[in-house]
Design a protein around this motif. Structure first.
Motif, PDB file in Angstrom:
ATOM      1  N   TRP A 127      10.460  -5.003 -11.603  1.00  0.00           N
ATOM      2  CA  TRP A 127      10.021  -3.816 -11.177  1.00  0.00           C
ATOM      3  C   TRP A 127      11.449  -3.108 -10.356  1.00  0.00           C
ATOM      4  CZ3 TRP A 127       5.456  -1.356 -11.085  1.00  0.00           C
ATOM      5  CH2 TRP A 127       5.263  -0.318 -10.033  1.00  0.00           C
ATOM      6  N   ASN A 128      11.670  -1.746 -10.316  1.00  0.00           N
ATOM      7  CA  ASN A 128      12.684  -1.310  -9.854  1.00  0.00           C
ATOM      8  C   ASN A 128      12.276  -0.204  -9.208  1.00  0.00           C
ATOM      9  OD1 ASN A 128      12.399   0.375 -12.191  1.00  0.00           O
ATOM     10  ND2 ASN A 128      14.076  -0.484 -13.182  1.00  0.00           N
ATOM     11  N   ALA A 129      11.108   0.471  -8.916  1.00  0.00           N
ATOM     12  CA  ALA A 129      10.515   1.556  -8.356  1.00  0.00           C
ATOM     13  C   ALA A 129      10.705   1.508  -7.020  1.00  0.00           C
ATOM     14  CB  ALA A 129       9.195   1.822  -8.935  1.00  0.00           C
ATOM     15  N   PRO A 130      10.906   2.508  -6.260  1.00  0.00           N
ATOM     16  CA  PRO A 130      10.947   2.364  -4.617  1.00  0.00           C
ATOM     17  C   PRO A 130       9.838   2.082  -4.194  1.00  0.00           C
ATOM     18  CG  PRO A 130      11.778   4.535  -5.442  1.00  0.00           C
ATOM     19  CD  PRO A 130      11.262   3.882  -6.727  1.00  0.00           C
ATOM     20  N   ILE A 131       9.886   1.130  -3.032  1.00  0.00           N
ATOM     21  CA  ILE A 131       8.586   0.655  -2.516  1.00  0.00           C
ATOM     22  C   ILE A 131       8.107   1.452  -1.285  1.00  0.00           C
ATOM     23  CG2 ILE A 131       9.158  -1.627  -3.520  1.00  0.00           C
ATOM     24  CD1 ILE A 131       9.972  -2.630  -0.723  1.00  0.00           C
ATOM     25  N   SER A 132       8.775   2.522  -0.785  1.00  0.00           N
ATOM     26  CA  SER A 132       8.608   3.370   0.421  1.00  0.00           C
ATOM     27  C   SER A 132       8.465   4.593   0.062  1.00  0.00           C
ATOM     28  CB  SER A 132       9.764   3.031   1.428  1.00  0.00           C
ATOM     29  OG  SER A 132      10.768   3.604   1.131  1.00  0.00           O
ATOM     30  N   LEU A 133       7.711   5.150   0.708  1.00  0.00           N
ATOM     31  CA  LEU A 133       7.273   6.684   0.427  1.00  0.00           C
ATOM     32  C   LEU A 133       8.725   7.492   0.882  1.00  0.00           C
ATOM     33  CD1 LEU A 133       5.266   8.847  -0.522  1.00  0.00           C
ATOM     34  CD2 LEU A 133       4.370   8.840   1.937  1.00  0.00           C
ATOM     35  N   ASP A 134       8.874   6.926   1.986  1.00  0.00           N
ATOM     36  CA  ASP A 134      10.318   7.630   2.474  1.00  0.00           C
ATOM     37  C   ASP A 134      11.242   7.841   1.476  1.00  0.00           C
ATOM     38  OD1 ASP A 134      11.484   8.945   5.282  1.00  0.00           O
ATOM     39  OD2 ASP A 134      12.881   7.436   4.586  1.00  0.00           O
ATOM     40  N   HIS A 152       5.027   1.861   3.282  1.00  0.00           N
ATOM     41  CA  HIS A 152       5.743   0.803   2.601  1.00  0.00           C
ATOM     42  C   HIS A 152       4.680  -0.199   1.569  1.00  0.00           C
ATOM     43  CE1 HIS A 152       8.927   1.827   4.894  1.00  0.00           C
ATOM     44  NE2 HIS A 152       9.774   1.058   4.175  1.00  0.00           N
ATOM     45  N   TYR A 153       4.767  -0.472   0.571  1.00  0.00           N
ATOM     46  CA  TYR A 153       3.800  -1.392  -0.106  1.00  0.00           C
ATOM     47  C   TYR A 153       4.463  -2.755  -0.489  1.00  0.00           C
ATOM     48  CZ  TYR A 153       5.861   0.005  -4.470  1.00  0.00           C
ATOM     49  OH  TYR A 153       6.936   0.452  -5.658  1.00  0.00           O
ATOM     50  N   LEU A 154       3.758  -3.804  -0.444  1.00  0.00           N
ATOM     51  CA  LEU A 154       4.173  -5.061  -0.683  1.00  0.00           C
ATOM     52  C   LEU A 154       4.234  -5.479  -1.966  1.00  0.00           C
ATOM     53  CD1 LEU A 154       4.993  -7.825   0.085  1.00  0.00           C
ATOM     54  CD2 LEU A 154       2.823  -8.479   0.177  1.00  0.00           C
ATOM     55  N   LEU A 155       5.324  -5.553  -2.720  1.00  0.00           N
ATOM     56  CA  LEU A 155       5.512  -5.845  -4.191  1.00  0.00           C
ATOM     57  C   LEU A 155       5.376  -7.291  -4.517  1.00  0.00           C
ATOM     58  CD1 LEU A 155       6.001  -5.055  -7.178  1.00  0.00           C
ATOM     59  CD2 LEU A 155       8.482  -5.002  -6.574  1.00  0.00           C
ATOM     60  N   ILE A 156       4.637  -7.774  -5.270  1.00  0.00           N
ATOM     61  CA  ILE A 156       4.499  -8.985  -5.908  1.00  0.00           C
ATOM     62  C   ILE A 156       4.788  -8.882  -7.281  1.00  0.00           C
ATOM     63  CG2 ILE A 156       3.173 -11.145  -6.249  1.00  0.00           C
ATOM     64  CD1 ILE A 156       1.940 -10.569  -3.808  1.00  0.00           C
ATOM     65  N   ASP A 157       6.222  -9.191  -7.631  1.00  0.00           N
ATOM     66  CA  ASP A 157       6.662  -9.160  -9.177  1.00  0.00           C
ATOM     67  C   ASP A 157       6.473 -10.575  -9.908  1.00  0.00           C
ATOM     68  OD1 ASP A 157       7.941  -8.888 -11.424  1.00  0.00           O
ATOM     69  OD2 ASP A 157       9.368  -7.591 -10.900  1.00  0.00           O
ATOM     70  N   GLU A 158       5.656 -10.568 -10.664  1.00  0.00           N
ATOM     71  CA  GLU A 158       5.522 -12.223 -11.326  1.00  0.00           C
ATOM     72  C   GLU A 158       6.974 -12.627 -11.810  1.00  0.00           C
ATOM     73  OE1 GLU A 158       2.180 -12.643 -13.923  1.00  0.00           O
ATOM     74  OE2 GLU A 158       1.029 -11.594 -12.375  1.00  0.00           O
ATOM     75  N   LEU A 159       7.624 -11.735 -12.381  1.00  0.00           N
ATOM     76  CA  LEU A 159       9.064 -12.395 -12.942  1.00  0.00           C
ATOM     77  C   LEU A 159       9.906 -12.479 -12.117  1.00  0.00           C
ATOM     78  CD1 LEU A 159       9.247  -9.792 -15.856  1.00  0.00           C
ATOM     79  CD2 LEU A 159       8.881 -11.934 -16.171  1.00  0.00           C
ATOM     80  N   ALA A 160       9.695 -12.379 -10.593  1.00  0.00           N
ATOM     81  CA  ALA A 160      10.662 -12.685  -9.830  1.00  0.00           C
ATOM     82  C   ALA A 160      10.684 -14.135  -9.444  1.00  0.00           C
ATOM     83  CB  ALA A 160      10.573 -11.774  -8.523  1.00  0.00           C
TER      84      ALA A 160
END
Length: 338
Positions: A127-134, A152-160
Motif C-alpha cells: 500500500w502506498n496511498a496517503p493515510i491522512s486527509l491533510d 488519519h486512518y490506520l492501515l494494516i497491510d498484510e504484505l508488511a
C-alpha cells in the motif's frame, strides 16, 4: 463483491477475529482498556443506501470505559490502490455520525463517539496511498489552515508482515495473514499445515464451531483452489481434513499436476459425479452460513436449497447468505433469484 471478499467478510463477522485484529495489530494503549466482552457488530445499511458497492465495509462497536467506541473496517482487496481512501473514510464516518445523531436522537449537549478508521489491505503490492486527509489537500493560505479537515486512518497491510513476526503469535488474524502470505513463501506447504494445526487447537470449543467452519470455507473456496489450481478437491468439512490432505498429498499433486487430478476424478465417478459433489458442497455451505447467522432453518427452505443445482445460482445464494441482514431478507432475495 467476489468470493474472496465474501469469505473475508464472513471471517470478520466474528468478534474473536475483530478482537485479535485489535489486540494483535493495533499497538496503542487504549486497546488495553477496551471491554471486549461488549464487542458487537453495527449495521452498515445506512452506508450501502448511499453507496451501493460498499458491501465490504464492517462496523463494530465496543465499550471503552463508560462509552461506545466504534471501529470502521474497510476490507480492501482491489488490485489497484485507492489513492483517495482517506476521502472515502472521511465521508463514511460522516455518514455514521449522521446516522447516530438521527437514531440516537442526539442534541447539542451530547458528544459523538470516537471512531477508529481501519483499512485491512490484502492486495498484491504494498500500500502506498496517503493515510491522512491533510496530505491530499494543497497547502492553505495563512489563516485558512485551521479549517482544513483532519482524518488519519490506520492501515494494516498484510504484505508488511513477515512470517517470522507472525508465527510466535497465538492470534487468529496472524494465522490468516500467514496463510495469505504463504503464497509468496518457499515453505508454503509447511506454513499452511502448521497454521491449520494451530487453528484446530485454538478453535476446539463448541461455541467456536461457527468460526472454525468459516475458516474451512475460506480454505476450500480461496486458498486451496489458488494453491492447487485445476485440481479436483475432495469434500472437506473440517480443519483436520485439510491438514491431513495437505500433509499426505500436496507434494504428489504438485508433481503430477492436472493429470493425477483427472485420474482421481475418473476414479471417483467421472465428471458428473464430481460436479454433483461440488453442488452438494455449495448447498451445505449456504445452509451452514444461514444456520450460523439466523439459527434453525425452516424445512421448506432447506429443501429448496438442496434442490438448486445450477452453480452460478448457488454462488449467488452463497453471497446472499453472508450479506443478508435477516433470514426474511435472504428469502426475498432467494425468490427474486429463482
Amino acid at each position: 463483491m467476489n468470493l474472496h471478499d465474501t469469505s473475508y467478510k464472513l471471517l470478520f463477522s466474528y468478534p474473536e477475529m475483530v478482537k485479535d485484529l485489535l489486540t494483535g495489530f493495533v499497538h496503542e494503549k487504549w486497546v488495553e482498556n477496551v471491554d471486549f466482552n461488549t464487542l458487537e457488530p453495527y449495521k452498515t445499511d445506512f452506508i450501502s443506501e448511499k453507496f451501493h458497492s460498499r458491501n465490504d465495509d464492517l462496523i463494530w462497536r465496543v465499550r471503552y470505559q463508560e462509552n461506545w467506541l466504534y471501529i470502521y473496517i474497510i476490507l480492501e482487496f482491489q488490485s489497484s490502490i485507492d489513492d483517495f481512501m482517506a476521502i472515502r473514510l472521511w465521508v463514511y464516518i460522516g455518514l455514521l455520525y449522521q446516522h447516530l445523531i438521527k437514531t440516537e436522537k442526539l442534541n447539542r449537549h451530547d458528544k459523538l463517539p470516537p471512531v477508529l478508521p481501519l483499512v485491512l489491505y490484502n492486495g498484491n503490492q504494498r500500500w502506498n496511498a496517503p493515510i491522512s486527509l491533510d496530505s491530499l489537500i494543497h497547502p492553505a493560505p495563512e489563516g485558512l489552515a485551521q479549517y482544513r479537515p483532519q482524518l488519519h486512518y490506520l492501515l494494516i497491510d498484510e504484505l508488511a508482515y513477515q512470517d517470522a513476526e507472525l508465527s510466535p503469535l497465538k492470534n487468529l488474524v496472524a494465522a490468516l495473514f500467514r496463510m495469505e502470505n504463504s503464497r509468496n513463501h518457499e515453505q508454503a506447504d509447511t506454513i499452511i499445515v502448521e497454521v491449520i494445526k494451530a487453528l484446530a487447537d485454538w478453535l476446539d470449543s463448541p461455541e467456536q464451531a461457527g468460526l472454525k467452519r468459516a475458516f474451512v470455507a475460506w480454505l476450500k473456496q480461496i486458498y486451496l483452489p489458488r494453491h492447487l489450481p485445476n485440481t479436483p478437491m475432495p469434500v472437506i468439512n473440517e480443519l483436520e481434513e485439510v491438514r491431513i490432505m495437505l500433509e499426505e498429498r500436496v507434494q504428489q499433486w504438485y508433481a503430477e499436476g492436472m493429470q493425477i487430478g483427472v485420474q482421481q476424478g475418473l476414479q471417483q465417478g467421472e465428471y458428473f459425479g464430481l460436479q454433483r459433489g461440488r453442488q452438494e458442497e455449495k448447498q451445505r455451505d449456504i445452509l451452514m452460513i444461514l444456520e450460523i447467522r439466523f439459527g434453525e432453518l425452516p424445512l421448506s427452505l432447506v429443501e429448496q436449497v438442496k434442490s438448486m443445482t445450477e452453480m452460478n445460482l448457488l454462488e449467488t445464494c452463497l453471497k446472499q447468505a453472508v450479506l443478508a441482514e435477516s433470514l426474511t431478507v435472504f428469502c426475498e432475495q432467494w425468490a427474486k433469484t429463482n
